[in-house]
Design a protein around this motif. Structure first.
Motif, PDB file in Angstrom:
ATOM      1  N   GLY A 141       0.848  -1.183   0.000  1.00  0.00           N
ATOM      2  CA  GLY A 141       0.000   0.000   0.000  1.00  0.00           C
ATOM      3  C   GLY A 141       0.881   1.229   0.000  1.00  0.00           C
ATOM      4  O   GLY A 141       2.088   1.158   0.334  1.00  0.00           O
ATOM      5  N   TYR A 142       0.321   2.352  -0.370  1.00  0.00           N
ATOM      6  CA  TYR A 142       1.126   3.571  -0.515  1.00  0.00           C
ATOM      7  C   TYR A 142       0.195   4.765  -0.301  1.00  0.00           C
ATOM      8  O   TYR A 142      -0.974   4.698  -0.692  1.00  0.00           O
ATOM      9  CB  TYR A 142       1.716   3.578  -1.941  1.00  0.00           C
ATOM     10  N   PRO A 143       0.666   5.832   0.301  1.00  0.00           N
ATOM     11  CA  PRO A 143      -0.260   6.919   0.644  1.00  0.00           C
ATOM     12  C   PRO A 143      -0.940   7.609  -0.540  1.00  0.00           C
ATOM     13  O   PRO A 143      -1.979   8.226  -0.370  1.00  0.00           O
ATOM     14  CB  PRO A 143       0.637   7.922   1.377  1.00  0.00           C
ATOM     15  N   TYR A 144      -0.343   7.527  -1.720  1.00  0.00           N
ATOM     16  CA  TYR A 144      -0.922   8.242  -2.870  1.00  0.00           C
ATOM     17  C   TYR A 144      -1.563   7.213  -3.811  1.00  0.00           C
ATOM     18  O   TYR A 144      -0.879   6.573  -4.614  1.00  0.00           O
ATOM     19  CB  TYR A 144       0.153   9.058  -3.583  1.00  0.00           C
ATOM     20  N   PRO A 145      -2.889   7.026  -3.690  1.00  0.00           N
ATOM     21  CA  PRO A 145      -3.541   5.878  -4.331  1.00  0.00           C
ATOM     22  C   PRO A 145      -3.460   5.862  -5.856  1.00  0.00           C
ATOM     23  O   PRO A 145      -3.421   4.779  -6.441  1.00  0.00           O
ATOM     24  CB  PRO A 145      -4.991   5.954  -3.846  1.00  0.00           C
ATOM     25  N   SER A 146      -3.449   7.018  -6.495  1.00  0.00           N
ATOM     26  CA  SER A 146      -3.438   6.978  -7.970  1.00  0.00           C
ATOM     27  C   SER A 146      -2.117   6.398  -8.459  1.00  0.00           C
ATOM     28  O   SER A 146      -2.076   5.600  -9.407  1.00  0.00           O
ATOM     29  CB  SER A 146      -3.656   8.372  -8.568  1.00  0.00           C
ATOM     30  N   TYR A 147      -1.034   6.770  -7.796  1.00  0.00           N
ATOM     31  CA  TYR A 147       0.288   6.260  -8.199  1.00  0.00           C
ATOM     32  C   TYR A 147       0.375   4.759  -7.925  1.00  0.00           C
ATOM     33  O   TYR A 147       0.771   3.973  -8.791  1.00  0.00           O
ATOM     34  CB  TYR A 147       1.378   7.008  -7.426  1.00  0.00           C
TER      35      TYR A 147
END
Ligand SMILES: NC(=O)c1ccc[n+]([C@@H]2O[C@H](COP(=O)([O-])OP(=O)(O)OC[C@H]3O[C@@H](n4cnc5c(N)ncnc54)[C@H](O)[C@@H]3O)[C@@H](O)[C@H]2O)c1
Length: 252
Positions: free
Chosen positions: A147-153
């Motif tokens: 998972g990553y804080p910037y969902p679009s990326y």
């Protein structure tokens, strides 16, 4: 097909990571077809290759624009010749949490990071199929595997790694291999200082990745020795995603 002197089309060629990718591919004897948003960026990248004694050509195209990619294919094939290897490295990172994201901003990331590679592969793979040999390398990210804080990326990169695997069906028995590289924190302008400051505490090797390391791996994937590496998402992240640790003994 010989390992040397391939025509390699690199998107995002003017970016930080491609400095290392272009350099290593050119050092291996390949001609680098540098593609970026505008000709100034592409020319600068091509000039850096030529200044180091390599071969390069420059073209401009927005990878998310289907007509521009089709024009690119026509221009490249007419002036340089058929492309034997494609490196999809163009990408954008929109640092937006859900609250700040819009459908438009989300789509933009998918367009550049996922639809872009799709369009480039659609345009350039048929000539590789005709030739019975080809190499496709997509630059994904560890943001697509965790998972990553910037969902679009994150979603765009997860999609890119999955599309890479999914296209194995299309390229079955064609002589084309397709892989993604999954980098951690690479020393490029995309990486902000706050992230660089975390490397010592978050990455087991405690080092930021040099773009030339991504270049070296890309160059290897273009060789005959790599002919059975296919559909892989090759992790190069210093171990950052391989350990879940609740202790923190690594602060400065
Ligand atoms: N830097 C990192 O730590 C890191 C980690 C993992 C993955 N990546 C990925 O590696 C790739 C290269 O990243 P970088 O760090 O060199 O970033 P960068 O911003 O330095 O380079 C990206 C390049 O892509 C070009 N580009 C952007 N949109 C484009 C479009 N629509 N059409 C054509 N070109 C376009 C930009 O002009 C730029 O030259 C990206 O796909 C990125 O997501 C980077």
């Amino acid at each position: 097909m010989s390992n040397t002197s391939l025509n390699v089309l690199v998107t995002g060629a003017g970016g930080g990571m491609c400095r290392g990718i272009n350099a290593r591919l050119a050092a291996a004897g390949h001609t680098i077809i540098c593609v970026d948003m505008n000709l100034e960026l592409s020319e600068k990248a091509a000039m850096a290759v030529r200044n180091a004694g390599g071969k390069a050509a420059a073209f401009a195209a927005d990878v998310a624009d289907e007509a521009a990619v089709e024009q690119l294919r026509a221009d490249v094939e007419a002036t340089v010749g058929p492309v034997q290897a494609l490196v999809n490295a163009a990408g954008i990172l929109d640092r937006k949490y859900l609250a700040d994201s819009t459908a438009e901003s989300f789509r933009k990331a998918l367009d550049v990071n996922l639809v872009g590679p799709f369009l480039l592969i659609k345009a350039f793979a048929p000539a590789m199929v005709d030739a019975g040999w080809g190499r496709i390398v997509n630059i994904a990210s560890i943001a697509g595997t965790t998972g990553y804080p910037y969902p679009s990326y994150a979603a765009s990169k997860a999609g890119l790694a999955n599309m890479t695997r999914s296209l194995l069906e299309d390229f079955w028995g064609t002589g084309i291999t397709i892989n993604s590289i999954c980098p951690g924190v690479v020393d490029t302008p995309m990486v902000i200082q706050e992230v660089r400051d975390q490397v010592r505490r978050r990455v087991p090797t405690q080092s930021i990745i040099d773009p030339e390391e991504i270049g070296a791996l890309t160059a290897f994937l273009l060789t005959e020795d790599a002919r059975n590496i296919n559909g892989a998402d090759l992790l190069i992240d210093g171990g950052a995603t391989q350990l879940f640790s609740l202790v923190n003994n690594h602060a400065d």
